[in-house]
Design an enzyme around this catalytic site. Structure first.
Site, PDB file in Angstrom:
ATOM      1  N   ASP A  99       0.865  -1.171   0.000  1.00 36.69           N
ATOM      2  CA  ASP A  99       0.000   0.000   0.000  1.00 36.69           C
ATOM      3  C   ASP A  99       0.908   1.228   0.000  1.00 36.69           C
ATOM      4  O   ASP A  99       2.129   1.077   0.013  1.00 36.69           O
ATOM      5  CB  ASP A  99      -0.912  -0.025   1.239  1.00 36.69           C
TER       6      ASP A  99
ATOM      7  N   ALA B  95      -8.231  -3.175   0.940  1.00 39.18           N
ATOM      8  CA  ALA B  95      -7.393  -4.265   1.442  1.00 39.18           C
ATOM      9  C   ALA B  95      -6.267  -4.610   0.470  1.00 39.18           C
ATOM     10  O   ALA B  95      -5.291  -5.238   0.853  1.00 39.18           O
ATOM     11  CB  ALA B  95      -8.257  -5.498   1.682  1.00 39.18           C
ATOM     12  N   LYS B  96      -6.420  -4.208  -0.779  1.00 43.01           N
ATOM     13  CA  LYS B  96      -5.407  -4.472  -1.820  1.00 43.01           C
ATOM     14  C   LYS B  96      -4.950  -5.919  -1.815  1.00 43.01           C
ATOM     15  O   LYS B  96      -3.768  -6.219  -1.844  1.00 43.01           O
ATOM     16  CB  LYS B  96      -4.245  -3.489  -1.678  1.00 43.01           C
ATOM     17  N   ARG B  97      -5.903  -6.837  -1.778  1.00 43.00           N
ATOM     18  CA  ARG B  97      -5.610  -8.253  -1.757  1.00 43.00           C
ATOM     19  C   ARG B  97      -5.375  -8.798  -3.158  1.00 43.00           C
ATOM     20  O   ARG B  97      -5.527  -8.076  -4.153  1.00 43.00           O
ATOM     21  CB  ARG B  97      -6.765  -9.019  -1.088  1.00 43.00           C
TER      22      ARG B  97
END
Lengths: 275, 275
Positions: A99, B95-97
């Site tokens: 991130d 969440a940038k999963r």
């Protein structure tokens, strides 16, 4: 854990096996479901049975998050158990985080300090300032996705850039110039072992975490042929092939046998390097 | 939530404001630290004060994971509170999963079903089979990172491929051909508003989540000029500028004023579209 300590452990155990702790309530032996914390009970039994043959454990956080707070507690108990009982073992939070800077710092703190993992997997898409906050932790390791073992790796990772290099080559070449790049390792899938040759030219000294040997079709022999360096430099992961080798009450024994089998294959390569 | 319901809400509130709930115990007003769950208390107050001017809330999961089980509980309470009190509001798990197929399914289930978010942010690096498990959930939205607002976006996202397109263009063009791509939205940073022109040519109909207006230097006017489509098609996020507008007991009132201020700017554009 320092890289030297990891190498020392590899030489001692004659193994570079990493076991993926992808605990799934639909797959663990039924008799464990009566336990207060079935996932932790399963992990504990697997770890106790296999730790002599494995140098690393890698819980994939998705499997824990899927159970909400209970899953998170099971993850906490699992990492604490490893750190207390087997402090020489290398631990990997397979979280694939990443991130913007101050947010990556949060993830790094959570996995490295609060949970006490030795390493965490990180996605490279957001670039330098999304990864360097992880690299800033001394004696902690950031395992950057380079070439993954799934079909989708072909969508972007192997796309060719104008200078004729593939994107994941660019990721490797760029990342080694980031601050504290000595704390980097790379995820490199084993599905195309010939790729390891170029990868080793680009990152001769870094450790590579290799998923996809076994269930995903990779071949240990080829991976070793091109991937080993003079410090071994490989962590080869197996998850389902070990932890779900049996789904009966003998699951831990079956996992131990599978881990032993892989360790015996790895021993040959470690012996060659040490001789 | 369907896209039509989101558009309806935007037209009603004359706002396309998303508020980032990046709760940080070092930054929330001191008097809240005595609460049983300070993060939830903070979020609840912010949500109650701003919901008339915002169409979406976006907790970044890093800020919750950083507090372990307590953080996860605060996240659960926050999303439950929004879904119960303000069910018309769109929710984003930032969440940038992204992981291999069966693992991405776990994340998707965790965020969409168990937590009940309307959407989740996902990193594209692992390609199609890492994203499609998210897209499979009907009336849930997968917000794929395309061009992020940080400096590191230049490391890989804007690299030029052999066919002369930038990587993030390739991401946009590829992703719209995936199964259930109607459930896609894209993260597009506001730092270079001129990029929106090309982006809108590639994805004319999809919603764009735009961080970086405010704290990260983006400009609302430029973003709107190029980014709006006939269904608005934008969610513009502000986090710190709203939630930490004051760190005194008047924090909720200050957040409300900031949110109102942004909504008033957005109203002009929504009115233009509706007229």
């Amino acid at each position: 854990m320092t890289t030297a300590e990891l190498v020392q452990q590899i030489k001692q155990k004659k193994s570079f096996l990493c076991i993926g702790l992808d605990a799934d309530l639909d797959k663990i032996p039924e008799h464990l479901l009566q336990e207060e914390d079935p996932i932790f009970a399963f992990n504990k039994a697997i770890i106790d049975a296999t730790h002599k043959f494995a140098v690393a454990y890698k819980p994939n956080t998705a499997f824990y998050e899927a159970y909400g707070v209970k899953g998170w507690l099971a993850l906490e108990k699992t990492i604490r158990y490893i750190n207390e009982q087997y402090p020489d073992v290398f631990t990997i939070a397979d979280a694939k985080r990443g991130d913007i800077g101050n947010t990556s710092s949060r993830y790094a703190k959570a996995f490295f300090e609060d949970l006490g993992f030795d390493s965490v997997t990180v996605a490279p898409y957001m670039g330098k300032d999304s990864v360097e906050p992880f690299l800033a932790f001394p004696n902690k390791h950031t395992i950057l996705l380079a070439l993954t073992s799934n079909q989708g790796a072909l969508d972007f990772q192997t796309q060719t850039l104008v200078n004729n290099e593939e994107l994941y080559h660019k990721v490797l070449k760029t990342a080694v110039n980031w601050k504290n790049s000595q704390n980097l390792m790379f995820v490199v899938g084993a599905t195309k072992a010939s790729s390891f040759k170029t990868i080793r030219e680009l990152v001769p000294n870094h450790f590579l975490l290799v998923p996809g040997v076994g269930a995903q079709g990779g071949n240990l022999k080829e991976v070793c042929e091109y991937g080993l360096n003079n410090q071994v430099g490989l962590l080869v992961n197996s998850s389902r092939g070990i932890i779900y080798a049996s789904r009966q009450t003998d699951f831990a024994e079956a996992a131990k046998n599978k881990a032993f089998e892989l360790q015996q294959q790895m021993k040959v390569y470690v012996d060659q390097l040490l001789s």
